[in-house]
Scaffold this active site. Sequence first.
Site, PDB file in Angstrom:
ATOM      1  CG  ASN A   1      -9.529 -12.467   4.641  1.00  0.00           C
ATOM      2  OD1 ASN A   1      -8.350 -12.798   4.799  1.00  0.00           O
ATOM      3  ND2 ASN A   1     -10.106 -11.520   5.349  1.00  0.00           N
TER       4      ASN A   1
ATOM      5  CG  ASP B   1      -5.816  -7.621  15.835  1.00  0.00           C
ATOM      6  OD1 ASP B   1      -5.969  -8.857  15.903  1.00  0.00           O
ATOM      7  OD2 ASP B   1      -6.765  -6.832  15.695  1.00  0.00           O
TER       8      ASP B   1
ATOM      9  CG  HIS C   1      -8.267 -10.801  13.895  1.00  0.00           C
ATOM     10  ND1 HIS C   1      -7.974  -9.454  14.040  1.00  0.00           N
ATOM     11  CD2 HIS C   1      -9.004 -10.906  12.762  1.00  0.00           C
ATOM     12  CE1 HIS C   1      -8.525  -8.787  13.042  1.00  0.00           C
ATOM     13  NE2 HIS C   1      -9.147  -9.646  12.250  1.00  0.00           N
TER      14      HIS C   1
ATOM     15  CD  GLU D   1     -14.882 -13.204   9.332  1.00  0.00           C
ATOM     16  OE1 GLU D   1     -16.056 -13.181   9.702  1.00  0.00           O
ATOM     17  OE2 GLU D   1     -14.013 -12.455   9.782  1.00  0.00           O
TER      18      GLU D   1
ATOM     19  CD  GLU E   1      -9.380  -9.152   8.640  1.00  0.00           C
ATOM     20  OE1 GLU E   1      -9.860  -9.238   9.783  1.00  0.00           O
ATOM     21  OE2 GLU E   1     -10.064  -9.279   7.612  1.00  0.00           O
TER      22      GLU E   1
HETATM   23  O1  G3I Z   1     -19.055   4.683  11.357  1.00  0.00           O
HETATM   24  C1  G3I Z   1     -20.277   4.317  12.018  1.00  0.00           C
HETATM   25  C2  G3I Z   1     -20.874   5.483  12.666  1.00  0.00           C
HETATM   26  O2  G3I Z   1     -21.246   6.421  11.694  1.00  0.00           O
HETATM   27  C3  G3I Z   1     -22.075   5.008  13.472  1.00  0.00           C
HETATM   28  O3  G3I Z   1     -22.638   6.074  14.150  1.00  0.00           O
HETATM   29  C4  G3I Z   1     -21.656   3.943  14.494  1.00  0.00           C
HETATM   30  C5  G3I Z   1     -22.836   3.409  15.298  1.00  0.00           C
HETATM   31  O4  G3I Z   1     -22.760   2.014  15.446  1.00  0.00           O
HETATM   32  O5  G3I Z   1     -21.114   2.900  13.767  1.00  0.00           O
HETATM   33  C6  G3I Z   1     -19.961   3.251  13.023  1.00  0.00           C
HETATM   34  O6  G3I Z   1     -19.614   2.145  12.288  1.00  0.00           O
HETATM   35  C7  G3I Z   1     -18.969   1.107  12.967  1.00  0.00           C
HETATM   36  C8  G3I Z   1     -17.689   0.790  12.200  1.00  0.00           C
HETATM   37  O7  G3I Z   1     -17.055  -0.359  12.738  1.00  0.00           O
HETATM   38  C9  G3I Z   1     -16.716   1.957  12.165  1.00  0.00           C
HETATM   39  O8  G3I Z   1     -16.149   2.140  13.396  1.00  0.00           O
HETATM   40  C10 G3I Z   1     -19.876  -0.118  12.941  1.00  0.00           C
HETATM   41  O9  G3I Z   1     -21.011   0.104  13.753  1.00  0.00           O
HETATM   42  C11 G3I Z   1     -19.130  -1.347  13.424  1.00  0.00           C
HETATM   43  O10 G3I Z   1     -19.945  -2.498  13.232  1.00  0.00           O
HETATM   44  C12 G3I Z   1     -17.869  -1.500  12.611  1.00  0.00           C
HETATM   45  O11 G3I Z   1     -17.158  -2.609  13.117  1.00  0.00           O
HETATM   46  C13 G3I Z   1     -16.210  -3.184  12.231  1.00  0.00           C
HETATM   47  C14 G3I Z   1     -16.579  -4.656  12.014  1.00  0.00           C
HETATM   48  O12 G3I Z   1     -15.568  -5.321  11.289  1.00  0.00           O
HETATM   49  C15 G3I Z   1     -17.861  -4.736  11.180  1.00  0.00           C
HETATM   50  O13 G3I Z   1     -17.672  -4.128   9.923  1.00  0.00           O
HETATM   51  C16 G3I Z   1     -14.843  -3.083  12.892  1.00  0.00           C
HETATM   52  O14 G3I Z   1     -14.471  -1.704  12.927  1.00  0.00           O
HETATM   53  C17 G3I Z   1     -13.842  -3.853  12.077  1.00  0.00           C
HETATM   54  O15 G3I Z   1     -12.592  -3.872  12.758  1.00  0.00           O
HETATM   55  C18 G3I Z   1     -14.295  -5.309  11.919  1.00  0.00           C
HETATM   56  O16 G3I Z   1     -13.356  -5.931  11.076  1.00  0.00           O
HETATM   57  C19 G3I Z   1     -13.482  -7.343  10.857  1.00  0.00           C
HETATM   58  C20 G3I Z   1     -13.087  -7.633   9.430  1.00  0.00           C
HETATM   59  O17 G3I Z   1     -13.873  -6.859   8.554  1.00  0.00           O
HETATM   60  C21 G3I Z   1     -13.224  -9.117   9.114  1.00  0.00           C
HETATM   61  N1  G3I Z   1     -12.458  -9.916  10.051  1.00  0.00           N
HETATM   62  C22 G3I Z   1     -12.715  -9.654  11.475  1.00  0.00           C
HETATM   63  C23 G3I Z   1     -12.540  -8.170  11.759  1.00  0.00           C
HETATM   64  C24 G3I Z   1     -12.738  -7.892  13.224  1.00  0.00           C
HETATM   65  O18 G3I Z   1     -14.069  -8.150  13.602  1.00  0.00           O
END
Ligand code: G3I
Length: 363
Positions: free
Chosen positions: A209, A276, A244, A168, A274
């Site tokens: 990406n 969906d 997305h 991004e 990615e």
């Molecule tokens: O695993 C931790 C956990 O230990 C903790 O207690 C909890 C509290 O917030 O957080 C958990 O981590 C979360 C993680 O997802 C795993 O579920 C993070 O907070 C959360 O910010 C994270 O979100 C991810 C986000 O990117 C940020 O990394 C989403 O799952 C993921 O689907 C999203 O993916 C992005 C791509 O990387 C880039 N393109 C867009 C896409 C969707 O936003």
Amino acid sequence: MKLRSFIALTLVMLATLIVIGCSRPPTAVEPTQLATESGETLRSLAAKQDMFIGSAVRPRALSDEPLYREVLAREFNIVMAEHVMKFAPLHPEREVYEFRDSDTTVEFAKEHDMQVIGHVLTWFHALPRWLREGDFTREELMGILREHINTVVGRYRGQIYAWDVVNEPLEADGALRETLWYKGIGPEYIDLALRWTKQADPDTLLYINDYGEGLNSKSDSFYNLAKSLVERGTPLDAVGFQAHIGFLSAKDAAEVAENMKRYADLGLEVFITEMDVPITMFKGTREEQLAAQAQMYEDFLNVCIEAPNCDTFLMWGFTDRHSWLTGFTGGKSPLIFDEAYHPKPAYHAMMAELKQHVGSGAE
Ligand code: G3I
């Protein structure tokens, strides 16, 4: 505690547990129920035309849910970590790296003969506090990024099919996004990250990406960025179209096909990275929504199969049981298996699309 209060408290706790238990999606699906009669899977059909078909993965589901592992290994030949290979989870303190969850992902892929995509080396999001709040000079920030890339890419050298080096990089209007890396190092952070990744693993493919994959001013800027990198001789093999759908991304497969063509002229591959499709973006009954979703997956897969420079197609998860959209945007049922791991119409549409091409010999 009096006996009556104790019994009442116990009953409340039991009732709570039952409610929590009931609100979880059902899991009692016999694995044998899941195989298609012919024994064909997305993976087997994709392999017949040298294509990678895959999903983002969550290590917690990998370790806790046998069905998650089973369906993932059966249906896909490439995986990408949904979160755990980002900067914050991998490098939570300046001197500390946490590789457990990303190792789990890479190990799973190895055990099941799947490829791995590394996601992501530079992004504006998922940065640890020490980095966000540190007051670093340009040279220090370059040192931090280089060391991160050397450590992470070096650890998995030879094991990663492609690295998402810059995720991004653009704002919605097509300007370079003012990320921590951009502000601290300058626009050249993109070239530097690509070069350092290449040095750390010369055999992995490198890509940038983003979303906004149709024909618009943002996709023009993304194309111009890729073109300028190629013209400068910066190592770059591909671009990623996130897809997305219904959330910032293109909805029109024909536009995406058109956009893909110009990358072929640059000598670049395009990965769908990615995808969906929340059904809530469509009107009608649930059946109609599921049918529209299926059509969208089929159309995008068709675009990739038909393009000479697209052979890699990943979705942002595969079961509605685990999707970032549900929590983040409220988008519903965006993936190709339901919460109980039953294939949805979208799965069958993708199977049919793959079969048609295998059948026609268009490999
Ligand atoms: O695993 C931790 C956990 O230990 C903790 O207690 C909890 C509290 O917030 O957080 C958990 O981590 C979360 C993680 O997802 C795993 O579920 C993070 O907070 C959360 O910010 C994270 O979100 C991810 C986000 O990117 C940020 O990394 C989403 O799952 C993921 O689907 C999203 O993916 C992005 C791509 O990387 C880039 N393109 C867009 C896409 C969707 O936003």
